[in-house]
Scaffold this active site. Structure first.
Site: not given
Ligand code: NAD
Length: 489
Positions: A256, A290, A234-236, A238-239
């Site tokens: 990822e 992505c 997912g998004s950076t 949230v990561g």
């Protein structure tokens, strides 16, 4: 829709999947088709209590699953692949209706899922360790693979099937139980259909569960102390939150994340191929990938020709109903994503950029855009847009291009177009990117080759092929002495 889907549709409207379909009166979410706005189904969301209950179920189920013979584990994964193949049209139809995927993209994704499942089915019998000698006479050292336990998989909506299956299948193969939290924008395609798949493939209850819901369900899964690993795509942003929670528990996480991928078009590039590749890399799935080619870096000597060709091709792309076989770009996933893409492009134009073609369309549609006369610091060039936009920047010298590429916080994929392939191979070492494709575009995924990003595009290991063993199991050192020895103390 075939009859089988209609049957399971009734199930997910009133049940959640905790290894078996469990009837609940939780919150229900309507599922809308992004191309038409029409409500096409509904899904039951899980509650925080359901997360806790699912983890208990998964912990129990994994005790048997980890000791299940490799033949049985392999057979279930092969059966899942076969069932997927037999029902491929159902998976494609839902991907089109729920996620705005074109038939081309949904078909590609479905076939990639089948490959992933077959590949994972070969893992259980290949999970070998090693033997080492010992400095102690009569002692043998081995390391063997053991499962992690319960793996939480959290996936996005853009490739909802593939980006779930690429974690679920190897995690199951290595003897883990899995709880999937699909995106709230792909509950059926990336969630309920997979529940149906593994249930019907004969996986024992509890080894795979699906908990739909918004971010708080993901948070509860990540924070649960009995979940041993999180595999997140997912998004950076949230990561980073997930990494923080996992760090507090010293929990393994594989992340990822986002990307803003460059294509470098050198002065000796085959321009027709480069433009063809750029169109695929930039506009496939409306740019919501992505690995999307989000930065076009073109040598000044070929820039005019490149921009003209790119513009001609972009204008010719067919935008519309993704269920129509000729459609090349469907809708964006939701209104906030649509507005974000429109704003980025419109702000760039307000700052002096030129919109060569494309732009805001009706409802959730956006016409493929080529934007020139931008600066390397402009958000349209530095940010992950996640839309069908090709920002083009001109360079004079390759070292300048590499510096611009490496200035990004991301580092997922880069493509270089040149006839000097050996030179480009050497150049790859200078580029901060997990994946570099010479004379190709940036959107590449081969299930047997390790995939992943550098910088803020990833955290943890890699997906695919040999990397999956280390990602979804842990190494355990066992030493064996036939007879105990005396130590000096
Ligand atoms: P997102 O980060 O908003 O959401 C991904 C998932 O995380 C969803 O299931 C969501 O419900 C869940 N989630 C949100 N907040 C959470 C939290 N605090 N704790 C736990 N879970 C939470 O991403 P998205 O919009 O679904 O997907 C687009 C993003 O994903 C883009 O940035 C794209 O680049 C990235 N992506 C990366 C890859 C890759 O392989 N590197 C592949 C596809 C997409």
């Amino acid at each position: 829709m075939n009859t089988q889907t209609n049957i399971i549709e009734q199930v997910w409207k009133e049940h959640i999947f905790q290894g078996d379909w469990i009837r609940t009166d939780n919150i229900t979410k309507d599922i809308k088709n992004p191309a038409t706005g029409e409500t096409i189904s509904s899904v039951q969301f899980a509650s925080i209590d359901d997360v806790n209950r699912s983890v208990e179920i998964a912990v129990e189920a994994q005790k048997t699953w980890k000791n299940t013979t490799f033949e049985v584990r392999a057979k279930i994964l092969r059966k899942a692949a076969q069932l997927f193949e037999e029902n491929i049209q159902t998976f494609i139809d839902w991907n089109v209706q729920e996620c705005g995927s074109t038939l081309l993209k949904a078909g590609w994704e479905a076939n990639a899922c089948i490959e992933q499942l077959y590949m994972a089915s070969s893992m259980p019998m290949s999970a070998s360790g090693e033997i080492f000698p010992s400095s102690i006479p009569g002692k043998t050292n081995v390391w063997q693979r053991v499962p992690l336990g319960v793996v939480g998989v959290i996936s996005p909506w853009n490739f909802p099937l593939l980006l779930s299956i690429r974690s679920i299948a190897p995690a199951l193969a290595m003897g883990n139980s899995v709880i999937l939290k699909p995106s709230e924008f792909s509950n059926i395609t990336g969630g309920a259909l997979l529940a149906w798949l593994f249930h019907n493939a004969g996986l024992a209850a509890g080894n795979f569960q699906v908990l739909s819901g918004e971010s708080q369900i993901g948070e509860a899964l990540v924070g649960h102390p009995q979940v041993n690993m999180i595999s997140f795509t997912g998004s950076t942003g949230v990561g980073k939150k997930i990494a923080e929670t996992c760090a507090k528990q010293l929990k393994k996480c594989a992340l990822e994340l986002g990307g803003n991928n460059a294509m470098i078009i050198c002065e000796d590039a085959d321009l027709d191929i480069a433009v063809n590749n750029a169109v695929w890399g930039t506009f496939l799935h409306q740019g919501q990938i992505c690995m999307q080619t989000g930065r076009h870096l073109v040598h000044r000597s070929v820039a005019d020709a490149y921009i003209q060709k790119l513009k001609d091709k972009a204008i010719a792309l067919k935008v519309g109903d993704p269920s129509h076989p000729e459609t090349q770009l469907g809708p964006l996933i939701n209104a906030s994503q649509h507005e974000k893409v429109c704003q980025i492009v419109e702000n760039a134009v307000a700052q002096g950029a030129i919109l060569e073609c494309g732009g805001r369309g009706e409802n959730l549609f956006f016409h493929p855009a080529v934007v020139t006369h931008i600066q390397k610091e402009d958000p349209i060039f530095t940010d992950e847009i996640f839309g069908p936009v090709a920002p083009v920047l001109i360079f004079d010298d390759i070292s300048e291009a590499i510096e611009i590429v490496n200035a990004s916080k991301y580092g997922l994929a880069v493509a270089i177009h040149t006839q000097r392939t050996a030179w480009a191979f050497e150049l790859a070492k200078e580029i901060k990117s997990g994946m570099i494709h010479i004379n190709d575009q940036t959107v590449n995924n081969e299930y047997h080759v390790p995939f992943g990003g550098m910088g803020e595009s990833g955290y943890g290991g890699r997906f695919g092929g040999p990397a999956n063993f280390d990602e979804f199991s842990q190494r355990q050192w066992v030493s064996i002495l036939d007879k105990g020895i005396q130590y000096p103390l």
